[in-house]
Motif scaffolding. Structure first.
Motif, short mmCIF file in Angstrom:
data_model
loop_
_atom_site.label_atom_id
_atom_site.label_comp_id
_atom_site.label_asym_id
_atom_site.label_seq_id
_atom_site.Cartn_x
_atom_site.Cartn_y
_atom_site.Cartn_z
N ARG A 205 0.83 -1.21 0.00
CA ARG A 205 0.00 0.00 0.00
C ARG A 205 0.87 1.26 0.00
N LEU A 206 1.92 1.23 0.81
CA LEU A 206 2.82 2.39 0.86
C LEU A 206 3.53 2.59 -0.47
N SER A 207 3.87 1.48 -1.14
CA SER A 207 4.52 1.58 -2.45
C SER A 207 3.58 2.24 -3.46
N ARG A 208 2.29 1.88 -3.41
CA ARG A 208 1.33 2.50 -4.34
C ARG A 208 1.21 3.99 -4.08
N GLU A 209 1.24 4.38 -2.82
CA GLU A 209 1.16 5.81 -2.49
C GLU A 209 2.39 6.56 -3.00
N MET A 210 3.54 5.90 -2.95
CA MET A 210 4.75 6.56 -3.43
C MET A 210 4.67 6.86 -4.93
N HIS A 211 3.91 6.05 -5.64
CA HIS A 211 3.78 6.28 -7.08
C HIS A 211 2.97 7.53 -7.39
N ASP A 212 2.28 8.08 -6.37
CA ASP A 212 1.56 9.33 -6.61
C ASP A 212 2.51 10.45 -7.01
N GLY A 213 3.74 10.39 -6.47
CA GLY A 213 4.71 11.44 -6.82
C GLY A 213 5.02 11.45 -8.31
N PRO A 214 5.55 10.35 -8.86
CA PRO A 214 5.81 10.31 -10.30
C PRO A 214 4.56 10.52 -11.14
N ALA A 215 3.42 9.99 -10.68
CA ALA A 215 2.18 10.17 -11.44
C ALA A 215 1.83 11.65 -11.57
N GLN A 216 2.01 12.38 -10.48
CA GLN A 216 1.73 13.82 -10.52
C GLN A 216 2.68 14.53 -11.47
N MET A 217 3.94 14.10 -11.45
CA MET A 217 4.92 14.73 -12.34
C MET A 217 4.58 14.46 -13.81
N LEU A 218 4.14 13.25 -14.11
CA LEU A 218 3.78 12.93 -15.48
C LEU A 218 2.55 13.70 -15.93
N ALA A 219 1.59 13.89 -15.01
CA ALA A 219 0.42 14.69 -15.36
C ALA A 219 0.81 16.12 -15.68
N ASN A 220 1.77 16.63 -14.92
CA ASN A 220 2.25 17.99 -15.17
C ASN A 220 2.96 18.08 -16.53
N ILE A 221 3.70 17.00 -16.88
CA ILE A 221 4.36 16.97 -18.18
C ILE A 221 3.33 17.03 -19.30
N MET A 222 2.24 16.28 -19.16
CA MET A 222 1.18 16.31 -20.16
C MET A 222 0.60 17.72 -20.30
N LEU A 223 0.39 18.38 -19.17
CA LEU A 223 -0.15 19.74 -19.20
C LEU A 223 0.80 20.69 -19.91
N ARG A 224 2.08 20.58 -19.58
CA ARG A 224 3.06 21.48 -20.18
C ARG A 224 3.21 21.20 -21.68
N SER A 225 3.08 19.93 -22.07
CA SER A 225 3.19 19.61 -23.50
C SER A 225 2.02 20.21 -24.27
N GLU A 226 0.84 20.26 -23.64
CA GLU A 226 -0.30 20.90 -24.29
C GLU A 226 -0.07 22.41 -24.46
N ILE A 227 0.58 23.00 -23.45
CA ILE A 227 0.92 24.42 -23.55
C ILE A 227 1.88 24.66 -24.71
N VAL A 228 2.86 23.75 -24.85
CA VAL A 228 3.81 23.86 -25.97
C VAL A 228 3.06 23.83 -27.29
N ASP A 229 2.13 22.88 -27.41
CA ASP A 229 1.38 22.74 -28.66
C ASP A 229 0.57 24.00 -28.97
N ARG A 230 -0.14 24.51 -27.97
CA ARG A 230 -0.96 25.71 -28.21
C ARG A 230 -0.10 26.92 -28.51
#
Length: 382
Positions: free
Chosen positions: A180-205
């Motif tokens: 369970r703790l390992s799954r929670e730790m993945h929230d960190g990278p998951a959040q970073m990847l979501a931010n990358i997706m957001l920034r890539s959309e900004i690049v496109d626009r």
């Protein structure tokens, strides 16, 4: 009966080691979460300033754009009074201001979204730290129970099969908690990847709207974020359990670990002497974690320029020494002890070993000495 007693002792040792490893991992999670919280707080403060700046810029551009459109309207009404160049100049100016306004408002929207994400993430981390602290207390109770009162439990559970089942249930519960703790730790990278997706959309626009310079800068930022995300994922996977430890043994795993730190700290030397025998798994895990913690303390806290790791494995004992030339450990830290140092002491005590930490008050370095006795039956040939 002696064989049964030996099996039960082994199960108890495994339970204690599993619980202790869980406690160490909770400590690491809490410390990493606090660091992430501080980093996000700093980013949030910068974002709030950026949002305010972008809003002000947008308001100014909106006023200029309104005036420009008004001027364009007047020119259009009196088209014959103005030259073609004048009309084109007014039109181009209005178009440029409108484009800049749209880009600015899009940037404002993206910044606001990132700000809201960080605020939500901060609340999640705060709750995670609270749960981790509560879990630490519960694990400490379990450790005290196992170390001090297990003999009484053993007398109550007379049947060996019941003892074994009892021990396996505790191990299973701890493994579920670690998952369970390992799954929670993945929230960190998951959040970073979501931010990358957001920034890539900004690049496109941004690129589609013709602002090439801003698009290139955003792409650079995205590359940095991708690199950080990859490093974080690798660090989490490696910290959970180095696979090389089971396959290759302690010494190759330490070599590999030190090699992964070359970018972070290039001056780490490793010297070793060893017989041709493998230690039991729980010895190798404990020694690796102790050496890992000592190296990280030297890098993060002591700011050492040189770190020397020495390991001597014989049939009777294992001696590990980690020496650095950093600023040493402050007296307050020696007295109160950090989570990491507490964990090291408890891990060594469980193995019946000795841990000494000598740090110079003049800031000329720290020496960590670990001695662990090894039973002959707990070694296996390579």
């Amino acid at each position: 009966m002696k064989s049964t007693d030996h099996t039960l002792d082994y199960i108890i040792d495994e339970m204690i080691d599993t619980v202790k490893n869980s406690k160490d991992e909770v400590f690491e999670i809490a410390e990493e979460s606090r660091k992430e919280y501080e980093t996000l707080e700093q980013e949030l403060a910068v974002l709030k300033e950026d949002v305010a700046t972008v809003i002000a810029e947008g308001d100014i551009l909106e006023k200029k754009s309104n005036l420009s459109r008004k001027k364009l309207s007047e020119v259009s009404k009196n088209f014959k009074k103005h030259s073609e160049d004048k009309v084109k100049e007014v039109y181009d100016q209005a178009h440029q201001l409108q484009t800049k306004l749209v880009v600015t408002r899009d940037k404002e929207k993206a910044l606001r979204l990132r700000r809201d994400e960080i605020e939500l993430r901060l609340k999640t981390i705060e709750q995670m730290v609270e749960r981790a602290e509560g879990l630490v207390g519960k694990i400490s109770i379990v450790l005290n129970y196992l170390n001090e009162d297990f003999k009484e439990v053993s007398e109550l559970i007379s049947d060996a099969h019941e003892k074994q089942e009892f021990g396996l249930k505790i191990i299973e519960a701890q493994e579920e908690e670690r998952s369970r703790l390992s799954r929670e730790m993945h929230d960190g990278p998951a959040q970073m990847l979501a931010n990358i997706m957001l920034r890539s959309e900004i690049v496109d626009r941004t690129y589609k709207k013709g602002d090439v310079d801003s698009a290139v800068q955003e792409m650079r930022n995205v590359r940095v974020m991708i690199r950080d995300s990859l490093y974080e994922v690798r660090r989490i996977i490696y910290d959970l359990r180095p696979m090389a430890l089971d396959d290759l043994g302690l010494i190759p795993t330490i070599k590999k670990y030190i090699s992964t730190l070359e970018d972070q700290h290039p001056n780490i030397r490793f010297k070793y002497q060893s017989t041709n025998e493998r230690l039991h798994s729980h010895y190798e895990v404990a020694l690796f974690r102790l050496i890992q913690e000592s190296i990280q303390n030297a890098i993060k806290h002591a700011e050492a320029g040189l770190i020397l790791v020495e390991l001597d494995i014989s049939c009777e004992k294992v001696v590990a020494t980690i020496t650095d030339n950093g600023k040493g450990i402050e007296q307050s830290e020696k007295k109160d002890k950090s989570f990491g140092i507490i964990g090291m002491h408890e891990r060594v005590e469980i193995l019946g070993g000795d841990l000494k930490i000598n740090s110079s008050e003049e800031g000329t370095g720290t020496r960590v000495s670990i001695t662990i006795p090894v039973e002959q039956e707990n070694t296996t040939a390579n």
